[in-house]
Design a protein around this motif. Structure first.
Motif, PDB file in Angstrom:
ATOM      1  N   ALA A 138       0.832  -1.201   0.000  1.00 60.40           N
ATOM      2  CA  ALA A 138       0.000   0.000   0.000  1.00 60.40           C
ATOM      3  C   ALA A 138       0.870   1.256   0.000  1.00 60.40           C
ATOM      4  O   ALA A 138       0.596   2.221  -0.716  1.00 60.40           O
ATOM      5  N   ALA A 139       1.941   1.244   0.803  1.00 59.07           N
ATOM      6  CA  ALA A 139       2.838   2.400   0.838  1.00 59.07           C
ATOM      7  C   ALA A 139       3.458   2.644  -0.532  1.00 59.07           C
ATOM      8  O   ALA A 139       3.535   3.784  -1.004  1.00 59.07           O
ATOM      9  N   TYR A 187      -6.060   7.256  -1.288  1.00 62.87           N
ATOM     10  CA  TYR A 187      -5.328   6.266  -0.496  1.00 62.87           C
ATOM     11  C   TYR A 187      -5.169   4.990  -1.313  1.00 62.87           C
ATOM     12  O   TYR A 187      -5.875   4.767  -2.297  1.00 62.87           O
ATOM     13  N   SER A 200      -2.646  -4.036   4.107  1.00 62.85           N
ATOM     14  CA  SER A 200      -2.239  -2.694   4.502  1.00 62.85           C
ATOM     15  C   SER A 200      -2.993  -1.638   3.716  1.00 62.85           C
ATOM     16  O   SER A 200      -3.556  -1.892   2.646  1.00 62.85           O
ATOM     17  N   ALA A 202      -2.603   2.810   2.920  1.00 57.11           N
ATOM     18  CA  ALA A 202      -1.633   3.898   3.034  1.00 57.11           C
ATOM     19  C   ALA A 202      -2.117   5.145   2.320  1.00 57.11           C
ATOM     20  O   ALA A 202      -2.893   5.072   1.354  1.00 57.11           O
ATOM     21  N   SER A 217       1.368   4.328   6.431  1.00 60.34           N
ATOM     22  CA  SER A 217       0.636   3.081   6.191  1.00 60.34           C
ATOM     23  C   SER A 217       0.248   2.416   7.506  1.00 60.34           C
ATOM     24  O   SER A 217       0.929   2.565   8.522  1.00 60.34           O
ATOM     25  N   SER A 219      -0.782  -1.465   8.805  1.00 56.34           N
ATOM     26  CA  SER A 219      -0.739  -2.874   8.408  1.00 56.34           C
ATOM     27  C   SER A 219      -1.374  -3.749   9.475  1.00 56.34           C
ATOM     28  O   SER A 219      -1.290  -3.451  10.672  1.00 56.34           O
TER      29      SER A 219
END
Length: 248
Positions: A138-139, A187, A200, A202, A217, A219
């Motif tokens: 996700a980050a 996001y 996750s 982020a 993020s 998680s």
């Protein structure tokens, strides 16, 4: 080895790098050479080295701009030195009860610079300094989505889209569609795309020009949080990313 010659070359490289960083937008070779006080031929050679290392990027039309490695270094220094980021991340952990990270772009990966452990007994197998894939985390997707398109494409060309789990996006077209959704909703989320047991979400930490300097993020372990529950974290994550941006 001629140490004097090496030191002189290093000094010139730093002057070129400083010139690229000082200029407020992508500039031509002649402008960088003038700012650095170095002949154009030497400046062109040094720019080639800096491009290879990721500190400078060609912007097209003979212009050059700041590359991901230089931005990553700046973000890490600021993250280390800025008061309040750790407490901001800790407040998010206390609000959601999950592991919280701050990540910056580091070459062809996102790299965690901060971690706040979750409040429950289970732990996420991540650590400060750990690189995570741009296309599967996700980050990473939050960073990719807000990079200039040419910079994002160059990173993906080098890193590829390796399959981490059966859920990993490995098709460039699908990833482009996913990044468009990230920009639309503000996001990024992934559910077992990088690790079959982890999910996750982020949000990007954007500077005043809209460049992603970092990503916040959250998680969790997949057996603790459903995909629908994961997305309910989005407002808190986005709020925290905006607060980190103000502190940077």
């Amino acid at each position: 080895m001629d140490h004097g010659k090496s030191a002189n070359s290093a000094a010139k490289t730093l002057r070129v790098l400083h010139a690229v960083a000082r200029l407020d937008s992508a500039r031509k070779l002649s402008e960088i050479a003038e700012e650095a006080g170095i002949p154009k031929a030497t400046t062109h050679r040094l720019l080639g080295t800096l491009i290879e290392e990721g500190y400078v990027v060609p912007e097209g039309g003979g212009s050059y701009g700041v590359g991901p490695q230089l931005r990553s270094m700046a973000a890490q220094v600021l993250a280390d030195d800025t008061v309040g980021i750790e407490s901001t991340l800790r407040a998010l952990q206390q609000r959601l009860g999950q592991a919280v990270h701050l990540a910056v772009l580091g070459g062809e990966f996102a790299t965690y610079t901060h971690k706040v452990e979750p409040g429950h007994a289970y732990r996420i197998a991540t650590s400060v300094g750990m690189p995570v894939p741009l296309h599967a985390s996700a980050a990473g997707k939050a960073l990719l989505a807000y990079l200039p398109p040419a910079e994002a494409a160059a990173l993906l060309d080098r890193a590829g889209l390796p399959e981490r789990t059966p859920h990993t996006i490995t098709d460039r077209g699908r990833l482009d569609d996913e990044l468009a959704r990230v920009r639309e909703q503000g996001y990024a989320a992934e559910y077992e795309e990088a690790d079959e047991s982890v999910c996750s979400i982020a949000a990007p930490v954007l500077d005043r020009d809209g460049y992603p300097r970092a990503a916040v993020s959250v998680s969790s372990l997949a057996f603790l949080v459903t995909e629908e529950q994961l997305r309910t974290f989005a407002p808190a994550v986005c709020d925290t990313a905006a607060e980190v941006a103000r502190r940077l």
